[in-house]
Motif scaffolding. Structure first.
Motif, PDB file in Angstrom:
ATOM      1  N   PHE A 156      -3.525   1.600  10.352  1.00 21.97           N
ATOM      2  CA  PHE A 156      -3.630   0.228   9.334  1.00 21.97           C
ATOM      3  C   PHE A 156      -2.740  -0.550   9.815  1.00 21.97           C
ATOM      4  CE2 PHE A 156      -2.255  -1.286   5.036  1.00 21.97           C
ATOM      5  CZ  PHE A 156      -3.195  -2.324   5.009  1.00 21.97           C
ATOM      6  N   TYR A 157      -1.335  -0.211  10.002  1.00 26.23           N
ATOM      7  CA  TYR A 157      -0.271  -0.980  10.378  1.00 26.23           C
ATOM      8  C   TYR A 157      -0.657  -1.630  11.706  1.00 26.23           C
ATOM      9  CZ  TYR A 157       2.688  -0.641   6.272  1.00 26.23           C
ATOM     10  OH  TYR A 157       2.877  -0.600   4.913  1.00 26.23           O
ATOM     11  N   ASP A 158      -0.904  -0.601  12.601  1.00 30.73           N
ATOM     12  CA  ASP A 158      -1.083  -1.207  14.034  1.00 30.73           C
ATOM     13  C   ASP A 158      -2.441  -2.183  14.353  1.00 30.73           C
ATOM     14  OD1 ASP A 158       1.145   0.575  14.456  1.00 30.73           O
ATOM     15  OD2 ASP A 158      -0.339   2.303  15.314  1.00 30.73           O
ATOM     16  N   SER A 159      -3.136  -1.919  13.271  1.00 27.75           N
ATOM     17  CA  SER A 159      -4.392  -2.759  13.509  1.00 27.75           C
ATOM     18  C   SER A 159      -4.322  -4.163  12.831  1.00 27.75           C
ATOM     19  CB  SER A 159      -5.787  -1.824  12.979  1.00 27.75           C
ATOM     20  OG  SER A 159      -5.851  -0.777  13.661  1.00 27.75           O
ATOM     21  N   ILE A 160      -3.569  -4.470  12.108  1.00 31.12           N
ATOM     22  CA  ILE A 160      -3.367  -5.782  11.448  1.00 31.12           C
ATOM     23  C   ILE A 160      -2.962  -6.665  12.345  1.00 31.12           C
ATOM     24  CG2 ILE A 160      -2.194  -7.229   9.459  1.00 31.12           C
ATOM     25  CD1 ILE A 160      -1.783  -4.364   7.970  1.00 31.12           C
ATOM     26  N   GLU A 161      -3.710  -7.738  12.459  1.00 30.14           N
ATOM     27  CA  GLU A 161      -3.440  -8.642  13.337  1.00 30.14           C
ATOM     28  C   GLU A 161      -2.670  -9.780  12.730  1.00 30.14           C
ATOM     29  OE1 GLU A 161      -7.004 -10.498  14.926  1.00 30.14           O
ATOM     30  OE2 GLU A 161      -7.686  -8.501  15.903  1.00 30.14           O
ATOM     31  N   PRO A 162      -1.702 -10.612  13.321  1.00 33.30           N
ATOM     32  CA  PRO A 162      -0.780 -11.617  12.612  1.00 33.30           C
ATOM     33  C   PRO A 162      -1.590 -12.747  11.949  1.00 33.30           C
ATOM     34  CG  PRO A 162       0.102 -10.930  14.702  1.00 33.30           C
ATOM     35  CD  PRO A 162      -1.195 -10.042  14.643  1.00 33.30           C
ATOM     36  N   ASP A 188       5.112 -10.349  16.323  1.00 30.83           N
ATOM     37  CA  ASP A 188       4.886  -9.078  17.045  1.00 30.83           C
ATOM     38  C   ASP A 188       4.212  -8.228  16.144  1.00 30.83           C
ATOM     39  OD1 ASP A 188       6.600 -10.069  19.126  1.00 30.83           O
ATOM     40  OD2 ASP A 188       8.171  -9.414  17.803  1.00 30.83           O
ATOM     41  N   GLY A 189       3.446  -8.563  15.011  1.00 36.70           N
ATOM     42  CA  GLY A 189       2.634  -7.745  14.441  1.00 36.70           C
ATOM     43  C   GLY A 189       3.338  -7.423  12.991  1.00 36.70           C
ATOM     44  N   VAL A 190       2.361  -6.451  12.431  1.00 37.87           N
ATOM     45  CA  VAL A 190       3.089  -5.892  11.151  1.00 37.87           C
ATOM     46  C   VAL A 190       3.572  -4.532  11.456  1.00 37.87           C
ATOM     47  CG1 VAL A 190       2.026  -5.264   8.689  1.00 37.87           C
ATOM     48  CG2 VAL A 190       1.280  -7.210   9.703  1.00 37.87           C
ATOM     49  N   LEU A 191       4.789  -4.443  11.403  1.00 35.42           N
ATOM     50  CA  LEU A 191       5.432  -3.446  12.260  1.00 35.42           C
ATOM     51  C   LEU A 191       5.823  -2.578  11.001  1.00 35.42           C
ATOM     52  CD1 LEU A 191       7.469  -5.175  15.112  1.00 35.42           C
ATOM     53  CD2 LEU A 191       5.147  -4.163  15.157  1.00 35.42           C
ATOM     54  N   ILE A 192       5.734  -1.001  11.280  1.00 35.94           N
ATOM     55  CA  ILE A 192       6.172  -0.050  10.403  1.00 35.94           C
ATOM     56  C   ILE A 192       7.891  -0.026  10.496  1.00 35.94           C
ATOM     57  CG2 ILE A 192       6.361   2.396   9.699  1.00 35.94           C
ATOM     58  CD1 ILE A 192       3.562   2.666  10.867  1.00 35.94           C
ATOM     59  N   GLY A 193       8.491  -0.221   9.248  1.00 29.95           N
ATOM     60  CA  GLY A 193       9.885   0.044   9.425  1.00 29.95           C
ATOM     61  C   GLY A 193      10.620  -1.520   9.037  1.00 29.95           C
ATOM     62  N   ILE A 194       9.646  -2.433   8.964  1.00 31.33           N
ATOM     63  CA  ILE A 194      10.079  -4.050   8.644  1.00 31.33           C
ATOM     64  C   ILE A 194       9.944  -4.299   7.247  1.00 31.33           C
ATOM     65  CG2 ILE A 194       9.975  -6.298   8.970  1.00 31.33           C
ATOM     66  CD1 ILE A 194       9.683  -5.789  11.950  1.00 31.33           C
ATOM     67  N   TYR A 195      10.685  -4.519   6.262  1.00 29.71           N
ATOM     68  CA  TYR A 195      10.702  -4.748   4.858  1.00 29.71           C
ATOM     69  C   TYR A 195       9.541  -5.643   4.363  1.00 29.71           C
ATOM     70  CZ  TYR A 195      12.046  -5.573  -0.008  1.00 29.71           C
ATOM     71  OH  TYR A 195      11.904  -5.795  -1.274  1.00 29.71           O
ATOM     72  N   CYS A 196       9.191  -6.682   5.341  1.00 29.07           N
ATOM     73  CA  CYS A 196       8.204  -7.541   4.979  1.00 29.07           C
ATOM     74  C   CYS A 196       6.713  -6.853   5.019  1.00 29.07           C
ATOM     75  CB  CYS A 196       8.328  -8.850   5.908  1.00 29.07           C
ATOM     76  SG  CYS A 196       9.704  -9.926   5.655  1.00 29.07           S
ATOM     77  N   SER A 197       6.498  -6.045   6.088  1.00 27.65           N
ATOM     78  CA  SER A 197       5.324  -5.307   6.441  1.00 27.65           C
ATOM     79  C   SER A 197       4.485  -4.777   5.224  1.00 27.65           C
ATOM     80  CB  SER A 197       5.674  -4.457   7.588  1.00 27.65           C
ATOM     81  OG  SER A 197       6.109  -5.171   8.783  1.00 27.65           O
ATOM     82  N   GLN A 198       5.330  -4.117   4.347  1.00 29.97           N
ATOM     83  CA  GLN A 198       4.722  -3.402   3.310  1.00 29.97           C
ATOM     84  C   GLN A 198       4.137  -4.450   2.457  1.00 29.97           C
ATOM     85  OE1 GLN A 198       7.971  -1.259   2.661  1.00 29.97           O
ATOM     86  NE2 GLN A 198       8.850  -2.380   1.196  1.00 29.97           N
ATOM     87  N   TRP A 199       4.736  -5.487   2.327  1.00 32.65           N
ATOM     88  CA  TRP A 199       4.253  -6.532   1.384  1.00 32.65           C
ATOM     89  C   TRP A 199       3.055  -7.323   1.919  1.00 32.65           C
ATOM     90  CZ3 TRP A 199       5.353  -7.210  -3.649  1.00 32.65           C
ATOM     91  CH2 TRP A 199       6.508  -6.503  -4.192  1.00 32.65           C
ATOM     92  N   PHE A 200       3.106  -7.560   3.234  1.00 38.49           N
ATOM     93  CA  PHE A 200       1.891  -8.249   3.806  1.00 38.49           C
ATOM     94  C   PHE A 200       0.733  -7.221   3.690  1.00 38.49           C
ATOM     95  CE2 PHE A 200       5.408 -10.961   6.085  1.00 38.49           C
ATOM     96  CZ  PHE A 200       5.477 -11.692   5.204  1.00 38.49           C
TER      97      PHE A 200
END
Length: 371
Positions: A156-162, A188-200
């Motif tokens: 999921f996270y790896d496949s999300i394009e900016p 750089d993408g929606v990266l696991i470990g970054i706080y914003c990623s889970q919201w996006f």
């Protein structure tokens, strides 16, 4: 949906930036083994100066004169999922403070269209929030939970394009400066470990949640990040819904993992959130129960517990409080174990409190620059 504007002034306001500093510092005061975090010490020595510096950094990111460094990537073994994950660790200063300040402003906008049964990475909507929903459905609606569809999204996270994130945010926000900051955060993408990623990640799936709700093909629906649990009275409708979900995901360059399943709940219990749900009862998931039994056996053989084992056991024993566990405890649990484990944790905490003081030994060098 009407777009929201005038967010940038809220983003760089003193109140928002000060709250971001407090939120990050509250969870980063200590390194592992209770070593004080000198960056947090440095921030708290002069909060007003750090607020001004953070505002300057955010303005520079919007203008393009400042770019945050790429986060450090580390590969870690995820025990719960049974696989390796690439975890990205951004710097504490200023990266994580910028991420929190951004999410604090965008959170009301993103929550406005959030599905009521979207769980995970949302305060107040964790595992037990979702558990209560599924328990209620299984107990009170036998016809509506006759069949279950379980599926999740592949990588999921790896496949999300900016660009997918930016397209979605442009439908919610019209402040171009905030959108420019979002673009910089997800470059750089929606990266696991970054706080914003889970919201996006939750935000881009909001239209899919509405599609499922309005399709009329299911009775109940719950999503925990990229894991979907759907109940219905007709398996043909659930197959049609699965095809509709797959078609929508293809439009955003995502796809369903091949292990999706549709099955009758009368012959097999639905599995979600670490538990198995029956009609009027709940069981711990098989692999979680196996790990609990192994850890307890190791503890009983050694007759002593390290702090790490004690914390792991208390956490796993806490899972049993939310399911039908009387028979399991009678087989594998010895009375008094929990009290002994808590004594180990308390003794360790007292030792660490006397060993470390948050502001003892703060040098001039540590106070002048972040570590």
């Amino acid at each position: 949906m009407k777009r929201t504007g005038n967010l940038y002034n809220k983003l760089i306001s003193d109140d928002n930036l000060r709250l971001a500093l407090l939120e990050v510092n509250a969870t980063h005061r200590w390194y592992p083994r209770h070593r004080p975090n000198k960056t947090v010490q440095w921030v708290e020595m002069d909060v007003d100066a750090r607020v001004r510096e953070l505002r300057r950094i955010i303005s520079g990111m919007v203008e393009g004169s400042i770019r945050l460094p790429r986060p450090k990537k580390r590969t870690r073994w995820d025990k719960s999922a049974g696989k390796w994950r690439d975890i990205n660790e951004p710097n504490l200063w200023p990266d994580q403070y910028v991420h929190h300040a951004l999410v604090q402003v965008l959170q009301p906008v993103m929550m406005r269209g959030m599905d009521p049964h979207c769980c995970g990475s949302i305060r107040g909507r964790g595992i037990h929030y979702g558990m209560q929903c599924i328990k209620k459905w299984m107990k009170n609606d036998r016809a509506g939970t006759k069949y279950c569809l379980e599926l999740d999204i592949r990588h999921f996270y790896d496949s999300i394009e900016p660009r997918i994130v930016l397209d979605r945010m442009r439908r919610l926000v019209k402040d171009f400066r905030v959108l420019r900051l979002v673009e910089e955060v997800v470059r750089d993408g929606v990266l696991i470990g970054i706080y914003c990623s889970q919201w996006f990640a939750n935000t881009i799936l909001q239209p899919l949640d509405r599609l499922i709700r309005e399709s009329g093909l299911c009775a109940h629906y719950l999503r925990y990040m990229d894991n979907f649990t759907v109940f219905g009275s007709n398996k043909r409708k659930l197959h049609r819904l699965r095809r509709a979900i797959a078609a929508w995901l293809r439009g955003v360059r995502l796809r369903i993992k091949e292990n999706w399943q549709v099955f009758p709940t009368g012959s097999r219990l639905p599995t979600a959130l670490g538990y198995r749900f029956g009609r009027g009862y709940t069981l711990l998931r098989k692999r979680n129960l196996l790990r609990l039994r192994r850890t307890l056996s190791r503890y009983y053989r050694r007759r002593r517990a390290t702090v790490r084992i004690a914390a792991a056991l208390l956490s796993r024993l806490g899972q049993l409080r939310h399911c039908s566990s009387a028979a399991v405890l009678a087989r594998i649990y010895r009375p008094g174990t929990q009290r002994k484990l808590k004594d180990v944790i308390r003794a360790y905490a007292r030792k660490e409190q006397t060993r470390w003081n948050m502001y003892s030994g703060l040098t001039t060098a540590a106070a002048s620059a972040p570590c």
